[in-house]
Structure formats: structure tokens, C-alpha cells
Design a protein around this motif. Structure first.
Motif, PDB file in Angstrom:
ATOM      1  N   SER A  10       0.827  -1.207   0.000  1.00 59.80           N
ATOM      2  CA  SER A  10       0.000   0.000   0.000  1.00 59.80           C
ATOM      3  C   SER A  10       0.855   1.247   0.000  1.00 59.80           C
ATOM      4  O   SER A  10       1.947   1.265   0.570  1.00 59.80           O
ATOM      5  N   LEU A  11       0.334   2.280  -0.626  1.00 62.77           N
ATOM      6  CA  LEU A  11       0.901   3.618  -0.535  1.00 62.77           C
ATOM      7  C   LEU A  11       0.147   4.339   0.576  1.00 62.77           C
ATOM      8  O   LEU A  11      -0.929   3.889   0.981  1.00 62.77           O
ATOM      9  N   PRO A  12       0.669   5.447   1.089  1.00 61.49           N
ATOM     10  CA  PRO A  12      -0.002   6.122   2.200  1.00 61.49           C
ATOM     11  C   PRO A  12      -1.448   6.495   1.861  1.00 61.49           C
ATOM     12  O   PRO A  12      -1.728   6.993   0.773  1.00 61.49           O
ATOM     13  N   PRO A  13      -2.368   6.253   2.799  1.00 62.87           N
ATOM     14  CA  PRO A  13      -3.761   6.652   2.584  1.00 62.87           C
ATOM     15  C   PRO A  13      -3.886   8.169   2.681  1.00 62.87           C
ATOM     16  O   PRO A  13      -3.034   8.838   3.270  1.00 62.87           O
ATOM     17  N   LEU A  14      -4.937   8.693   2.102  1.00 60.67           N
ATOM     18  CA  LEU A  14      -5.166  10.141   2.107  1.00 60.67           C
ATOM     19  C   LEU A  14      -6.621  10.451   2.422  1.00 60.67           C
ATOM     20  O   LEU A  14      -7.515   9.678   2.071  1.00 60.67           O
ATOM     21  N   THR A  15      -6.835  11.591   3.022  1.00 58.12           N
ATOM     22  CA  THR A  15      -8.158  12.187   3.118  1.00 58.12           C
ATOM     23  C   THR A  15      -8.097  13.455   2.282  1.00 58.12           C
ATOM     24  O   THR A  15      -7.190  14.270   2.443  1.00 58.12           O
ATOM     25  N   VAL A  16      -9.053  13.599   1.360  1.00 57.91           N
ATOM     26  CA  VAL A  16      -9.055  14.733   0.434  1.00 57.91           C
ATOM     27  C   VAL A  16     -10.389  15.464   0.528  1.00 57.91           C
ATOM     28  O   VAL A  16     -11.452  14.834   0.483  1.00 57.91           O
ATOM     29  N   VAL A  17     -10.320  16.776   0.651  1.00 55.49           N
ATOM     30  CA  VAL A  17     -11.505  17.632   0.628  1.00 55.49           C
ATOM     31  C   VAL A  17     -11.599  18.238  -0.770  1.00 55.49           C
ATOM     32  O   VAL A  17     -10.648  18.851  -1.254  1.00 55.49           O
ATOM     33  N   VAL A  18     -12.732  18.048  -1.424  1.00 59.78           N
ATOM     34  CA  VAL A  18     -12.924  18.586  -2.768  1.00 59.78           C
ATOM     35  C   VAL A  18     -13.402  20.034  -2.629  1.00 59.78           C
ATOM     36  O   VAL A  18     -14.478  20.286  -2.091  1.00 59.78           O
ATOM     37  N   GLU A  19     -12.593  20.961  -3.125  1.00 62.17           N
ATOM     38  CA  GLU A  19     -12.878  22.385  -2.987  1.00 62.17           C
ATOM     39  C   GLU A  19     -13.247  23.015  -4.331  1.00 62.17           C
ATOM     40  O   GLU A  19     -12.752  22.600  -5.386  1.00 62.17           O
ATOM     41  N   ARG A  20     -14.067  24.041  -4.256  1.00 64.14           N
ATOM     42  CA  ARG A  20     -14.585  24.697  -5.455  1.00 64.14           C
ATOM     43  C   ARG A  20     -13.493  25.361  -6.294  1.00 64.14           C
ATOM     44  O   ARG A  20     -13.476  25.228  -7.523  1.00 64.14           O
ATOM     45  N   VAL A  60      -5.196  14.732  -9.726  1.00 59.88           N
ATOM     46  CA  VAL A  60      -4.480  15.847  -9.098  1.00 59.88           C
ATOM     47  C   VAL A  60      -5.055  16.263  -7.750  1.00 59.88           C
ATOM     48  O   VAL A  60      -4.435  17.055  -7.040  1.00 59.88           O
ATOM     49  N   MET A  61      -6.210  15.747  -7.368  1.00 60.81           N
ATOM     50  CA  MET A  61      -6.868  16.266  -6.169  1.00 60.81           C
ATOM     51  C   MET A  61      -6.058  16.051  -4.898  1.00 60.81           C
ATOM     52  O   MET A  61      -6.192  16.806  -3.950  1.00 60.81           O
ATOM     53  N   ARG A  62      -5.199  15.057  -4.884  1.00 65.39           N
ATOM     54  CA  ARG A  62      -4.397  14.805  -3.672  1.00 65.39           C
ATOM     55  C   ARG A  62      -3.410  15.936  -3.392  1.00 65.39           C
ATOM     56  O   ARG A  62      -2.931  16.078  -2.294  1.00 65.39           O
ATOM     57  N   TRP A  63      -3.109  16.750  -4.404  1.00 63.15           N
ATOM     58  CA  TRP A  63      -2.195  17.882  -4.188  1.00 63.15           C
ATOM     59  C   TRP A  63      -2.948  19.152  -3.829  1.00 63.15           C
ATOM     60  O   TRP A  63      -2.351  20.112  -3.380  1.00 63.15           O
ATOM     61  N   TRP A  64      -4.266  19.179  -4.055  1.00 67.68           N
ATOM     62  CA  TRP A  64      -5.036  20.385  -3.794  1.00 67.68           C
ATOM     63  C   TRP A  64      -5.932  20.275  -2.571  1.00 67.68           C
ATOM     64  O   TRP A  64      -6.409  21.281  -2.072  1.00 67.68           O
ATOM     65  N   GLY A  65      -6.222  19.112  -2.092  1.00 69.31           N
ATOM     66  CA  GLY A  65      -7.185  19.010  -1.007  1.00 69.31           C
ATOM     67  C   GLY A  65      -6.790  18.102   0.130  1.00 69.31           C
ATOM     68  O   GLY A  65      -7.608  17.780   0.983  1.00 69.31           O
ATOM     69  N   ALA A  66      -5.542  17.661   0.172  1.00 65.26           N
ATOM     70  CA  ALA A  66      -5.090  16.754   1.230  1.00 65.26           C
ATOM     71  C   ALA A  66      -4.434  17.564   2.347  1.00 65.26           C
ATOM     72  O   ALA A  66      -3.217  17.681   2.419  1.00 65.26           O
TER      73      ALA A  66
END
Length: 162
Positions: A10-20, A60-66
Motif C-alpha cells: 500500500s501507498l499512504p492513505p489520504l483524506t481529500v476535501v474537494v474544494e470549489r 491531481v486532487m491529492r495535491w489540492w485538497g489533502a
């Protein structure tokens, strides 16, 4: 480590918030001028429950919302993608992005808080037309919503060629 030693890791898990803002900026960057990514009223008129993400946004969301404070603990035995790439390039050569697939099972919209898990599914070799051995590494990403429903499966394949 040999690249095949990464299979199943496994790679590290992430929590991502989707932002406008990032969703709108990404849509503009990929030249999608649809109002559904910009205006909540346009999204509602299209029958959506919120501003949706463009089809490839999950890449790309992991770089903008993690955000750091939201990240889960990293389990023991987890590896970084850079570790896999380093093992692939141990004897030199090039790493290429060979393939990317997205399978959406439910819409992802602005405001969603997503749990992202990633695993190295496979590492395998194939001969090239020139007789060299190419190594492929396939990484699967599963994205779940806040009630643990799978909303997206993303598969990325990297190619190492000497």
C-alpha cells in the motif's frame, strides 16, 4: 528492493476535501468551459447535487485538497510512490506514464470528503520491439465517500524502459 517486491504494498492513505476553487481552476486548465464546474445553479440545472469534478480531476486532487491535519495515520509497511520509481530506475532508464483509467461509480462533487487508498497491483515485464525488457507497474487507487461507498477506481500504469 526489487520492483516486484512492491506488489501488494500500500501507498499512504489520504483524506481529500474537494474544494470549489481547485475544481474550477482544473476545468479551465483542461479547457473545459462548462458552467457546471463554475456555477452551482448550472450544476443544479444539469441535475447534479453540486459542482462536479471534471473526469480526470482525481489524478491531481491529492495535491489540492489533502490537508495535513486531516490525514490518517500511515500504517506500517506502507511504501511511497517515489520508492517504487527509485527501484524501477535503479539501473537508469526512463519512467513514462503509460496508461491512466478512471471508473466512476458515483458523482464526486465539491464539498465531498474522500478517503483515498492506493496499492501497487502488479509489476511485470514485456519485451519491446527492439528486444529490450520494459517493466510496467500498475497502481490502483480506490476513492470512497464519507459513508464508505466506493465512488471511483483509478488505475495508473508506469513504464520503465532502459
Amino acid at each position: 528492493m526489487h520492483p516486484t517486491d512492491f506488489i501488494g504494498r500500500s501507498l499512504p492513505p489520504l483524506t481529500v476535501v474537494v474544494e470549489r476553487g481547485p475544481v474550477a481552476a482544473f476545468a479551465r486548465a483542461v479547457k473545459d468551459n462548462s458552467e457546471v464546474y463554475q456555477r452551482p445553479a448550472a450544476a443544479r440545472e444539469a441535475g447534479l447535487n453540486g459542482l462536479p469534478v471534471p473526469p480526470t480531476f482525481s489524478f491531481v486532487m491529492r495535491w489540492w485538497g489533502a490537508f495535513g491535519e486531516l490525514q490518517p495515520e500511515v500504517p506500517a509497511g506502507t511504501v511511497e510512490l517515489d520508492d517504487l520509481i527509485g527501484a524501477l530506475r535503479a539501473d537508469g532508464g526512463l519512467i513514462l506514464h503509460a496508461d491512466q483509467q478512471f471508473v466512476y461509480l458515483a458523482p464526486i462533487v465539491v464539498g465531498d470528503v474522500l478517503q483515498v487508498s492506493r496499492v501497487v497491483e502488479d509489476v511485470y515485464t514485456r519485451p519491446s520491439r527492439g528486444g529490450q525488457t520494459m517493466t510496467f507497474a500498475r497502481i490502483r487507487t480506490d476513492v470512497r465517500d464519507d459513508v464508505d461507498h466506493l465512488v471511483l477506481t483509478e488505475t495508473m500504469t508506469l513504464l520503465h524502459r532502459p
